[in-house]
Design an enzyme around this catalytic site. Structure first.
Site, PDB file in Angstrom:
ATOM      1  N   ASP A 291      -3.070  -3.775   4.081  1.00  0.00           N
ATOM      2  CA  ASP A 291      -4.123  -4.804   3.901  1.00  0.00           C
ATOM      3  C   ASP A 291      -3.669  -6.147   3.322  1.00  0.00           C
ATOM      4  OD1 ASP A 291      -5.582  -2.668   4.758  1.00  0.00           O
ATOM      5  OD2 ASP A 291      -6.968  -2.618   3.083  1.00  0.00           O
TER       6      ASP A 291
ATOM      7  N   LYS B 239      -9.186  -0.320   9.883  1.00  0.00           N
ATOM      8  CA  LYS B 239     -10.004   0.636   9.115  1.00  0.00           C
ATOM      9  C   LYS B 239     -11.333   0.049   8.668  1.00  0.00           C
ATOM     10  CE  LYS B 239      -7.469  -0.136   4.925  1.00  0.00           C
ATOM     11  NZ  LYS B 239      -8.715  -0.559   4.264  1.00  0.00           N
TER      12      LYS B 239
ATOM     13  N   CYS C  66      -7.158   0.976  -1.410  1.00  0.00           N
ATOM     14  CA  CYS C  66      -6.533   1.336  -0.132  1.00  0.00           C
ATOM     15  C   CYS C  66      -5.137   1.919  -0.284  1.00  0.00           C
ATOM     16  CB  CYS C  66      -6.566   0.153   0.809  1.00  0.00           C
ATOM     17  SG  CYS C  66      -8.273  -0.188   1.277  1.00  0.00           S
TER      18      CYS C  66
HETATM   19  C1  VGL Z   1     -10.131  -2.643  -0.155  1.00  0.00           C
HETATM   20  C2  VGL Z   1     -12.075  -2.840  -1.320  1.00  0.00           C
HETATM   21  C3  VGL Z   1     -12.807  -2.924  -0.155  1.00  0.00           C
HETATM   22  C4  VGL Z   1      -8.633  -2.512  -0.178  1.00  0.00           C
HETATM   23  C5  VGL Z   1     -10.842  -2.711   1.033  1.00  0.00           C
HETATM   24  O1  VGL Z   1      -7.966  -2.929   0.782  1.00  0.00           O
HETATM   25  O2  VGL Z   1      -8.105  -1.986  -1.184  1.00  0.00           O
HETATM   26  N1  VGL Z   1     -10.763  -2.694  -1.313  1.00  0.00           N
HETATM   27  N2  VGL Z   1     -12.177  -2.852   1.014  1.00  0.00           N
END
Ligand code: VGL
Ligand code: ZN
Length: 205
Positions: free
Chosen positions: A8, A105, A149
């Site tokens: 991410d 995702k 994540c």
């Molecule tokens: C994430 C919060 C919401 C992450 C993704 O990538 O850790 N955190 N969506």
């Protein structure tokens, strides 16, 4: 063979993004230095439709509130990483040429997915199938956010039988401190090896 798993590294998790992870800018040059050390590189991208179940607005609530959904309390977030938006793009400062597979995702409106492998409804992102097909069983995790994540992807990877390393100085937490420490302890207890990037650089020289 060693595979780098980049979690991410998207604009919305960087400075000025919707869900800024402090320290995420700092790890970009480090990840760029790590990439050439790996045989294979894969990545994940948080990739939500509008009105996603994890967005506070969807429920008429504020970010930071939680909702009790399907058996547990789940945090709600500001709108982030909306499919095809600038915020959802992997940062241009990351070297992406070697990325062979991207796991998208949180793509289902009804389910969130902190894990890069499966969403909360059990649907696969096909990352597991990709790694298995290519016999990639040694995974080295970098990226954000440590307690969401990164943690859930690491725990799923361990359950799936991968050998899992977390490069401690190449991850960053949304909330540095107690939550971060608890997450690192949990990953370690479950069998992840916490290493530093220097362990990898020195092995080469
Ligand atoms: C994430 C919060 C919401 C992450 C993704 O990538 O850790 N955190 N969506
Ligand atoms: Zn998300």
């Amino acid at each position: 063979m060693k595979t780098l798993v980049i979690i991410d590294m998207q604009n919305d998790f960087l400075s000025h993004g919707a869900l800024e992870v402090k320290g995420s800018e700092r790890i970009i040059p480090l990840i760029n230095q790590l990439i050439p050390l790996f045989d294979h590189v894969v990545a994940s991208q948080d990739w939500h439709p509008k009105n996603h179940v994890s967005f506070a607005k969807t429920h008429g609530k504020k970010s930071g509130d939680s909702i009790f959904l399907r058996g547990r309390w789940r945090p709600l977030w500001k709108d982030h990483c909306i499919q095809s938006s600038k915020g959802a793009k992997i940062t241009e400062s990351l070297h992406q040429e070697k990325i062979e597979f991207v796991a998208y995702k949180g793509t289902d409106k009804k389910w969130d997915s902190y894990s890069a492998f499966f969403d909360d409804g059990g649907e696969s992102t096909h990352l597991f199938e990709f790694l298995k097909k290519h016999n990639l069983f040694d995974l080295y995790f970098v990226g954000v956010a440590t307690e969401y994540c990164v943690k859930f992807s690491v725990l799923d990877a361990l359950s799936l039988g991968f050998s899992v390393f977390v490069i401690r100085d190449a991850i960053a937490a949304l909330h540095a401190g107690e939550e971060e420490k608890k997450s690192l302890d949990e990953m370690k207890k479950r069998g992840a090896k916490l290493i530093e990037s220097k362990d990898l650089f020195s092995r080469r020289s």
